[in-house]
Design a protein around this motif. Structure first.
Motif, PDB file in Angstrom:
ATOM      1  N   SER A   1       0.830  -1.215   0.000  1.00  0.00           N
ATOM      2  CA  SER A   1       0.000   0.000   0.000  1.00  0.00           C
ATOM      3  C   SER A   1       0.860   1.259   0.000  1.00  0.00           C
ATOM      4  CB  SER A   1      -0.933   0.017   1.210  1.00  0.00           C
ATOM      5  OG  SER A   1      -1.915  -0.967   1.080  1.00  0.00           O
ATOM      6  N   GLU A   2       1.892   1.265   0.844  1.00  0.00           N
ATOM      7  CA  GLU A   2       2.755   2.451   0.927  1.00  0.00           C
ATOM      8  C   GLU A   2       3.530   2.674  -0.362  1.00  0.00           C
ATOM      9  OE1 GLU A   2       3.499   3.244   5.635  1.00  0.00           O
ATOM     10  OE2 GLU A   2       5.157   2.433   4.481  1.00  0.00           O
ATOM     11  N   ASN A   3       4.035   1.600  -0.975  1.00  0.00           N
ATOM     12  CA  ASN A   3       4.754   1.758  -2.243  1.00  0.00           C
ATOM     13  C   ASN A   3       3.838   2.287  -3.334  1.00  0.00           C
ATOM     14  OD1 ASN A   3       7.167   0.974  -1.156  1.00  0.00           O
ATOM     15  ND2 ASN A   3       6.970  -1.165  -1.765  1.00  0.00           N
ATOM     16  N   ASN A   4       2.624   1.755  -3.368  1.00  0.00           N
ATOM     17  CA  ASN A   4       1.597   2.205  -4.300  1.00  0.00           C
ATOM     18  C   ASN A   4       1.322   3.700  -4.073  1.00  0.00           C
ATOM     19  OD1 ASN A   4      -0.615   2.425  -5.970  1.00  0.00           O
ATOM     20  ND2 ASN A   4      -1.738   0.721  -5.058  1.00  0.00           N
ATOM     21  N   LEU A   5       1.163   4.039  -2.800  1.00  0.00           N
ATOM     22  CA  LEU A   5       0.873   5.426  -2.420  1.00  0.00           C
ATOM     23  C   LEU A   5       2.014   6.371  -2.791  1.00  0.00           C
ATOM     24  CD1 LEU A   5      -1.138   7.240  -1.068  1.00  0.00           C
ATOM     25  CD2 LEU A   5      -0.289   6.497   1.155  1.00  0.00           C
ATOM     26  N   LEU A   6       3.242   5.959  -2.535  1.00  0.00           N
ATOM     27  CA  LEU A   6       4.397   6.799  -2.874  1.00  0.00           C
ATOM     28  C   LEU A   6       4.442   7.096  -4.374  1.00  0.00           C
ATOM     29  CD1 LEU A   6       7.139   5.303  -0.540  1.00  0.00           C
ATOM     30  CD2 LEU A   6       6.301   7.659  -0.488  1.00  0.00           C
ATOM     31  N   SER A   7       4.135   6.097  -5.190  1.00  0.00           N
ATOM     32  CA  SER A   7       4.189   6.350  -6.637  1.00  0.00           C
ATOM     33  C   SER A   7       3.034   7.259  -7.075  1.00  0.00           C
ATOM     34  CB  SER A   7       4.249   5.051  -7.437  1.00  0.00           C
ATOM     35  OG  SER A   7       3.028   4.393  -7.398  1.00  0.00           O
ATOM     36  N   ILE A   8       1.861   7.117  -6.443  1.00  0.00           N
ATOM     37  CA  ILE A   8       0.719   8.004  -6.757  1.00  0.00           C
ATOM     38  C   ILE A   8       1.056   9.450  -6.363  1.00  0.00           C
ATOM     39  CG2 ILE A   8      -1.653   8.597  -6.079  1.00  0.00           C
ATOM     40  CD1 ILE A   8      -2.072   5.514  -5.690  1.00  0.00           C
ATOM     41  N   LEU A   9       1.623   9.619  -5.166  1.00  0.00           N
ATOM     42  CA  LEU A   9       1.963  10.964  -4.683  1.00  0.00           C
ATOM     43  C   LEU A   9       3.024  11.602  -5.576  1.00  0.00           C
ATOM     44  CD1 LEU A   9       2.008  10.315  -0.820  1.00  0.00           C
ATOM     45  CD2 LEU A   9       0.178  11.349  -2.166  1.00  0.00           C
ATOM     46  N   LYS A  10       3.985  10.805  -6.009  1.00  0.00           N
ATOM     47  CA  LYS A  10       5.045  11.305  -6.886  1.00  0.00           C
ATOM     48  C   LYS A  10       4.457  11.741  -8.226  1.00  0.00           C
ATOM     49  CE  LYS A  10       9.676  10.251  -8.434  1.00  0.00           C
ATOM     50  NZ  LYS A  10      10.734   9.264  -8.568  1.00  0.00           N
ATOM     51  N   LYS A  11       3.589  10.899  -8.770  1.00  0.00           N
ATOM     52  CA  LYS A  11       2.961  11.178 -10.058  1.00  0.00           C
ATOM     53  C   LYS A  11       2.151  12.480 -10.012  1.00  0.00           C
ATOM     54  CE  LYS A  11       1.107   7.380 -11.688  1.00  0.00           C
ATOM     55  NZ  LYS A  11       0.047   6.416 -11.961  1.00  0.00           N
ATOM     56  N   ASN A  12       1.580  12.761  -8.836  1.00  0.00           N
ATOM     57  CA  ASN A  12       0.777  13.969  -8.668  1.00  0.00           C
ATOM     58  C   ASN A  12       1.572  15.134  -8.072  1.00  0.00           C
ATOM     59  OD1 ASN A  12      -2.275  13.396  -9.316  1.00  0.00           O
ATOM     60  ND2 ASN A  12      -1.427  11.522  -8.438  1.00  0.00           N
ATOM     61  N   ASN A  13       2.895  14.986  -8.052  1.00  0.00           N
ATOM     62  CA  ASN A  13       3.798  16.047  -7.545  1.00  0.00           C
ATOM     63  C   ASN A  13       3.423  16.549  -6.155  1.00  0.00           C
ATOM     64  OD1 ASN A  13       5.300  16.076  -9.997  1.00  0.00           O
ATOM     65  ND2 ASN A  13       3.606  17.207 -10.929  1.00  0.00           N
ATOM     66  N   ILE A  14       3.039  15.621  -5.278  1.00  0.00           N
ATOM     67  CA  ILE A  14       2.682  16.014  -3.909  1.00  0.00           C
ATOM     68  C   ILE A  14       3.962  16.298  -3.127  1.00  0.00           C
ATOM     69  CG2 ILE A  14       1.617  15.234  -1.742  1.00  0.00           C
ATOM     70  CD1 ILE A  14      -0.425  15.888  -4.038  1.00  0.00           C
ATOM     71  N   GLU A  15       3.980  17.478  -2.485  1.00  0.00           N
ATOM     72  CA  GLU A  15       5.181  17.907  -1.757  1.00  0.00           C
ATOM     73  C   GLU A  15       5.018  17.848  -0.244  1.00  0.00           C
ATOM     74  OE1 GLU A  15       6.699  21.640  -4.059  1.00  0.00           O
ATOM     75  OE2 GLU A  15       4.532  21.447  -4.309  1.00  0.00           O
ATOM     76  N   MET A  16       3.740  17.793   0.219  1.00  0.00           N
ATOM     77  CA  MET A  16       3.495  17.820   1.651  1.00  0.00           C
ATOM     78  C   MET A  16       2.279  16.962   1.976  1.00  0.00           C
ATOM     79  SD  MET A  16       3.180  21.207   3.990  1.00  0.00           S
ATOM     80  CE  MET A  16       1.559  21.322   4.717  1.00  0.00           C
ATOM     81  N   ILE A  17       2.261  16.398   3.182  1.00  0.00           N
ATOM     82  CA  ILE A  17       1.134  15.569   3.613  1.00  0.00           C
ATOM     83  C   ILE A  17       0.609  16.098   4.946  1.00  0.00           C
ATOM     84  CG2 ILE A  17       0.438  13.253   4.380  1.00  0.00           C
ATOM     85  CD1 ILE A  17       2.706  12.163   2.531  1.00  0.00           C
ATOM     86  N   CYS A  18      -0.712  16.212   5.035  1.00  0.00           N
ATOM     87  CA  CYS A  18      -1.364  16.554   6.304  1.00  0.00           C
ATOM     88  C   CYS A  18      -2.189  15.354   6.743  1.00  0.00           C
ATOM     89  CB  CYS A  18      -2.286  17.758   6.142  1.00  0.00           C
ATOM     90  SG  CYS A  18      -1.414  19.300   5.850  1.00  0.00           S
ATOM     91  N   LEU A  19      -1.848  14.785   7.888  1.00  0.00           N
ATOM     92  CA  LEU A  19      -2.649  13.698   8.440  1.00  0.00           C
ATOM     93  C   LEU A  19      -3.781  14.332   9.242  1.00  0.00           C
ATOM     94  CD1 LEU A  19       0.216  11.330   9.716  1.00  0.00           C
ATOM     95  CD2 LEU A  19      -0.851  11.410   7.455  1.00  0.00           C
ATOM     96  N   ALA A  20      -5.012  13.901   8.960  1.00  0.00           N
ATOM     97  CA  ALA A  20      -6.173  14.489   9.623  1.00  0.00           C
ATOM     98  C   ALA A  20      -7.115  13.359  10.037  1.00  0.00           C
ATOM     99  CB  ALA A  20      -6.875  15.466   8.667  1.00  0.00           C
ATOM    100  N   GLY A  21      -6.815  12.774  11.190  1.00  0.00           N
ATOM    101  CA  GLY A  21      -7.610  11.643  11.653  1.00  0.00           C
ATOM    102  C   GLY A  21      -7.330  10.387  10.851  1.00  0.00           C
ATOM    103  N   PHE A  22      -6.077  10.240  10.429  1.00  0.00           N
ATOM    104  CA  PHE A  22      -5.673   9.057   9.672  1.00  0.00           C
ATOM    105  C   PHE A  22      -5.264   7.988  10.678  1.00  0.00           C
ATOM    106  CE2 PHE A  22      -2.415   6.748   7.004  1.00  0.00           C
ATOM    107  CZ  PHE A  22      -3.323   6.250   6.071  1.00  0.00           C
ATOM    108  N   MET A  23      -5.980   6.853  10.675  1.00  0.00           N
ATOM    109  CA  MET A  23      -5.806   5.866  11.735  1.00  0.00           C
ATOM    110  C   MET A  23      -4.819   4.740  11.408  1.00  0.00           C
ATOM    111  SD  MET A  23      -7.523   7.503  13.757  1.00  0.00           S
ATOM    112  CE  MET A  23      -7.901   6.691  15.286  1.00  0.00           C
TER     113      MET A  23
END
Length: 193
Positions: free
Chosen positions: A73-95
């Motif tokens: 899941s994390e590897n999948n997520l990292l590639s999605i975030l990279k593809k979308n040029n995400i530079e920052m993450i805000c956790l908001a009730g992420f369990m």
């Protein structure tokens, strides 16, 4: 998107697991002139999270990952975030707890909001634990995420007085109101605005 001050807004992803009330307040904040962020992506580990409705409402891309296989899941997520040029993450009730490896990839660029005055009451069931210990105050904390649970450098905190009548539910509501104000302020502080 360019800020009125000429700075590019930081492409941000918000991670949620539930109702997404902090997500909603961050989206509203991101649409103000002062905001240094633009929310481009919503991630959830819960396909039934009510907060996912905001993705549709505000036309923000979203992805649900079940985290049954954390590494995958994390590897999948990292590639999605990279593809979308995400530079920052805000956790908001992420369990879900993110791995050291994941956190390293976004070192110093992951924020979290926690419903207690850290370093007290890390982890879950904070309101009940606060009440059981007959504390006079509780509150919320925005902090940087590091590899240890709720232990990263504190950015901002807001104290909330506990009344004798408070229950777990009433205290949670009182603190949530402050969370919605504190998260945007903490983001401004991170960017020295």
């Amino acid at each position: 998107m360019v800020l009125s001050t000429g700075i590019n807004r930081i492409r941000t992803a918000v991670f949620i697991s539930g109702t997404g009330s902090n997500l909603k307040s961050l989206v509203k904040f991101s649409k103000t002139k002062l905001s240094p962020i633009s929310i481009e992506f919503i991630v959830s580990n819960n396909s039934k999270a009510k907060g996912l409705n905001y993705a549709k409402k505000f036309k923000i891309k979203k992805k649900v990952l079940n985290f049954k296989n954390k590494k995958l899941s994390e590897n999948n997520l990292l590639s999605i975030l990279k593809k979308n040029n995400i530079e920052m993450i805000c956790l908001a009730g992420f369990m879900k707890i993110l791995s050291k490896n994941f956190i390293k990839k976004f070192k110093g660029k992951i924020l979290n909001i926690h419903p207690s005055l850290l370093p007290k009451y890390k982890g879950l069931n904070t309101h009940q634990r606060v009440l059981n210990n007959k504390e006079k105050y509780s509150g919320c904390t925005v902090h940087f995420v590091n590899a240890r649970l709720d232990s990263g450098k504190i950015i901002l905190q807001k104290k909330v007085k506990i009344s004798k009548k408070d229950t777990e539910i009433s205290l949670a509501k009182k603190i949530l109101v402050q969370e919605h104000k504190l998260y945007p302020k903490a983001i401004l502080k991170v960017f020295n605005l």
